[in-house]
Design an enzyme around this catalytic site. Structure first.
Site, PDB file in Angstrom:
ATOM      1  CG  ASN A 170       1.027   6.545   7.016  1.00 15.70           C
ATOM      2  OD1 ASN A 170       0.377   7.537   7.320  1.00 15.70           O
ATOM      3  ND2 ASN A 170       0.706   5.341   7.431  1.00 15.70           N
ATOM      4  CD  GLU A 201      -8.112   5.292  14.673  1.00 18.68           C
ATOM      5  OE1 GLU A 201      -7.398   4.296  14.484  1.00 18.68           O
ATOM      6  OE2 GLU A 201      -9.149   5.257  15.358  1.00 18.68           O
ATOM      7  CB  CYS A 203      -1.275   2.608  11.174  1.00 16.61           C
ATOM      8  SG  CYS A 203      -2.797   2.557  10.210  1.00 16.61           S
TER       9      CYS A 203
HETATM   10  P1  NAD Z   1       3.384  12.277  13.946  1.00 15.89           P
HETATM   11  O1  NAD Z   1       2.688  12.010  15.223  1.00 15.89           O
HETATM   12  O2  NAD Z   1       4.809  12.641  13.971  1.00 15.89           O
HETATM   13  O3  NAD Z   1       2.653  13.464  13.160  1.00 15.89           O
HETATM   14  C1  NAD Z   1       1.295  13.395  12.812  1.00 15.89           C
HETATM   15  C2  NAD Z   1       0.745  14.798  12.686  1.00 15.89           C
HETATM   16  O4  NAD Z   1       0.760  15.433  13.962  1.00 15.89           O
HETATM   17  C3  NAD Z   1       1.558  15.706  11.760  1.00 15.89           C
HETATM   18  O5  NAD Z   1       0.663  16.498  11.034  1.00 15.89           O
HETATM   19  C4  NAD Z   1       2.376  16.527  12.735  1.00 15.89           C
HETATM   20  O6  NAD Z   1       2.780  17.776  12.231  1.00 15.89           O
HETATM   21  C5  NAD Z   1       1.396  16.701  13.873  1.00 15.89           C
HETATM   22  N1  NAD Z   1       1.964  17.001  15.182  1.00 15.89           N
HETATM   23  C6  NAD Z   1       3.201  16.695  15.655  1.00 15.89           C
HETATM   24  N2  NAD Z   1       3.326  17.115  16.941  1.00 15.89           N
HETATM   25  C7  NAD Z   1       2.139  17.659  17.292  1.00 15.89           C
HETATM   26  C8  NAD Z   1       1.627  18.238  18.501  1.00 15.89           C
HETATM   27  N3  NAD Z   1       2.361  18.339  19.601  1.00 15.89           N
HETATM   28  N4  NAD Z   1       0.354  18.670  18.509  1.00 15.89           N
HETATM   29  C9  NAD Z   1      -0.419  18.570  17.408  1.00 15.89           C
HETATM   30  N5  NAD Z   1       0.006  18.050  16.237  1.00 15.89           N
HETATM   31  C10 NAD Z   1       1.271  17.590  16.179  1.00 15.89           C
HETATM   32  O7  NAD Z   1       3.109  11.005  13.050  1.00 15.89           O
HETATM   33  P2  NAD Z   1       3.684  10.732  11.602  1.00 15.89           P
HETATM   34  O8  NAD Z   1       5.116  10.366  11.749  1.00 15.89           O
HETATM   35  O9  NAD Z   1       3.299  11.836  10.687  1.00 15.89           O
HETATM   36  O10 NAD Z   1       2.818   9.470  11.154  1.00 15.89           O
HETATM   37  C11 NAD Z   1       3.211   8.166  11.337  1.00 15.89           C
HETATM   38  C12 NAD Z   1       2.448   7.564  12.488  1.00 15.89           C
HETATM   39  O11 NAD Z   1       1.066   7.617  12.220  1.00 15.89           O
HETATM   40  C13 NAD Z   1       2.774   6.094  12.676  1.00 15.89           C
HETATM   41  O12 NAD Z   1       2.922   5.824  14.042  1.00 15.89           O
HETATM   42  C14 NAD Z   1       1.546   5.400  12.131  1.00 15.89           C
HETATM   43  O13 NAD Z   1       1.334   4.118  12.652  1.00 15.89           O
HETATM   44  C15 NAD Z   1       0.479   6.356  12.510  1.00 15.89           C
HETATM   45  N6  NAD Z   1      -0.721   6.132  11.711  1.00 15.89           N
HETATM   46  C16 NAD Z   1      -1.835   5.620  12.295  1.00 15.89           C
HETATM   47  C17 NAD Z   1      -2.966   5.343  11.532  1.00 15.89           C
HETATM   48  C18 NAD Z   1      -4.209   4.762  12.151  1.00 15.89           C
HETATM   49  O14 NAD Z   1      -5.244   4.859  11.519  1.00 15.89           O
HETATM   50  N7  NAD Z   1      -4.149   4.154  13.307  1.00 15.89           N
HETATM   51  C19 NAD Z   1      -2.952   5.599  10.168  1.00 15.89           C
HETATM   52  C20 NAD Z   1      -1.799   6.109   9.607  1.00 15.89           C
HETATM   53  C21 NAD Z   1      -0.691   6.387  10.386  1.00 15.89           C
END
Ligand code: NAD
Length: 511
Positions: free
Chosen positions: A151, A247, A281
């Site tokens: 995002n 996060e 987020c």
């Molecule tokens: P996601 O969890 O699908 O993926 C995030 C990352 O994790 C990607 O690089 C993905 O390839 C990797 N990944 C997926 N499965 C994995 C596994 N089993 N082991 C290790 N890595 C793995 O999240 P997304 O859809 O890319 O991002 C959106 C989410 O991120 C939303 O829930 C948003 O709220 C959150 N977010 C949180 C913050 C924060 O600072 N709190 C900031 C931005 C986004």
């Protein structure tokens, strides 16, 4: 590049993903997925390179990383274009969300790190003082694996990477498969500034690659992403006792008090629910407005959201970045409508090939709806009327998430009072989401929204091991409690308890 399709593997068996643009779905390239062996090899190279990097003084590491600001300024158009190619976000958002905070974070951490990471003398208290001296060394952990979402793909990669590097670690970054080139560009910027190539590397792929990195020989995982993946990472880290920060997602509430500046609150609600197409987020995902001002607030919000331009790259609200998001957003809205919610503005996917969703205002919602309980991540302002501020606080806290929250009132003291009752990682007055851009603030989620912090002093030091070194002063020692135990040992200890801690005046001196 937000529509990700698996492709036939390459001749050597490597997986490939096809990527297309969320605005018009044109094919923009294929991504070759790093194999487990390649991830392991990257970690091994990172480990070899880390000792030399860690041996440099923090000030020197900061000097090199500070050079990245010039690169960011010089290459800003390229960064904006790359991020837009992958996400379709409006240029203003690529600048406010990615480039400006990237410059600011590097500038901030490079100034703070030499002070915050230098060896520290801590004065001991009471009876320890004549015997011992305490020193703290902030030692690098080794190799840090950084895994990031789509995002805000540039800045969310850059920020933890810069902190980890300043602390003397080497880093292997695995950016999202939805926005891989933006993450990679953050790495290129830092290489151009002078970070050695093996000290910072990028591996590509989806969850399988991320899991390989977590399973690799890393000393910490810094993860930003969804709750579901966060749980999987925590479980994998538990097996090897690898430290991690998570996060995760949010369902942030905005509370509109009866004394709020309604113009600002409505403008804020429109912007803070919809910037980055609501895929932040810290987006405002629930709005609780006190009944006495609800009609006027909703009228203003309706007016402001109706005026937003969308459906092209140059509008106010860009597309959803990832095709799966369209189903999530539509599903939550459908569920809400089936349960009695009313859509005042928008409410469906926009016509055309792109992943645009209409800026939407929904009222008459309840906590039985996914729209009020699960992270929606779409351009939707969801409004619920409440009797008073106490009810708003109760409902705001009725969530599995606890990332951020906001309070709109003209009275800052009241915002502080209400904010203190919210079970969230952070609270903002008359604004929201901006807290991530305040690196001094210890930013992190409570409940399902995360573990640990990505900003603030604890975040930077979280990339180190704080090693206490206890020095023994010459001439005085605590040998009187060592072997052999004698009557004198007991008398000394009894004396300390009775005449020291038992005496209110001396107790104070010992504290
Ligand atoms: P996601 O969890 O699908 O993926 C995030 C990352 O994790 C990607 O690089 C993905 O390839 C990797 N990944 C997926 N499965 C994995 C596994 N089993 N082991 C290790 N890595 C793995 O999240 P997304 O859809 O890319 O991002 C959106 C989410 O991120 C939303 O829930 C948003 O709220 C959150 N977010 C949180 C913050 C924060 O600072 N709190 C900031 C931005 C986004």
């Amino acid at each position: 590049m937000a529509i990700v399709q698996p492709q036939p593997a390459t001749e050597d068996g490597r997986r490939r993903l096809s990527l297309s643009n969320p605005v018009d779905r044109h094919h923009v390239g294929d991504l070759e997925v790093s194999t487990k062996a390649e991830v392991d090899a990257a970690v091994e190279r990172a480990r070899k390179a880390q000792a030399e990097w860690a041996a440099r003084p923090v000030a020197e590491r900061a000097r090199i990383l500070r050079g990245a600001i010039d690169v960011l300024v010089r290459r800003r158009d390229e960064i904006v274009e790359q991020v837009r190619a992958e996400t379709g976000k409006p240029k203003a958002e690529a600048l406010t969300i990615e480039v400006v905070p990237a410059c600011d974070f590097v500038n901030f951490w490079c100034k703070r790190a030499p002070k915050d990471l230098r060896d520290e003398k801590r004065r001991l208290h009471g009876y320890l003082l004549p015997m011992k001296k305490l020193r703290i060394k902030y030692q690098p952990l080794g190799v840090v694996g950084v895994i990031t979402p789509w995002n805000a793909p540039f800045v969310l990669s850059l920020n933890p990477v810069v902190q980890a590097l300043l602390a003397g670690n080497s880093v292997v970054l695995k950016p999202s498969e939805v926005t891989p080139r933006s993450g990679e560009l953050a790495v290129k910027v830092l290489h151009e500034a002078g970070v050695p190539t093996d000290v910072l590397q990028c591996v590509h792929g989806d969850g399988e690659t991320g899991a390989a990195l977590v399973d690799g020989a890393v000393d910490k995982i810094s993860f930003t992403g969804s709750v579901q993946t966060g749980r999987a990472i925590a479980a994998a880290c538990a097996k090897k006792l690898t430290p991690y920060t998570l996060e995760l997602g949010g369902k942030d509430a905005m509370i509109v008090c009866d004394d709020a500046d309604l113009e600002r609150a409505a403008s804020g609600a429109a912007y803070l629910s919809m910037f980055n197409s609501g895929q932040v987020c810290l987006s405002v995902e629930r709005i609780y407005v006190v009944e006495s001002v609800a009609d006027e607030f909703i009228r203003l919000l309706e007016e402001k959201v109706s005026a937003l331009r969308y459906g092209s790259e140059d509008g106010d609200v860009g597309p959803l970045f990832f095709d799966r998001q369209v189903d999530v957003v539509s599903g939550h809205l459908e569920d809400a409508k089936n349960k009695g919610a009313k859509v005042l503005v928008g409410g469906s996917r926009a016509a055309g090939d792109g992943l645009f969703f209409q800026p939407t205002v929904v009222v008459d919602v309840t906590h039985d709806m996914q729209l009020m309980t699960e992270e929606t991540f779409g351009p939707i302002a969801t409004v619920m009327r409440v009797r008073d501020e106490d009810e708003a606080v109760r409902l705001a806290n009725d969530s599995q998430y606890g990332l951020g929250g906001s309070v709109f009132t003209k009275d800052a003291a009241k915002a502080e009072r209400i904010g203190g009752q919210l079970k969230t990682g952070s609270v903002v007055h008359n604004d929201a989401a901006v807290i991530y851009g305040v690196p001094e603030a210890p930013f992190g989620g409570r409940k399902d929204s995360g573990v640990g912090q990505v900003n603030g002093l604890d975040s930077l030091r979280g990339f180190t091991h704080a090693q206490p070194i206890l020095l023994t002063r010459g001439g005085s020692s605590n040998e009187s409690v060592w072997y052999p135990y004698t009557d004198k040992t007991i008398r000394n200890l009894e004396g300390l308890i009775q005449h020291g801690f038992g005496n209110k005046f001396i107790r104070k001196l010992l504290s």
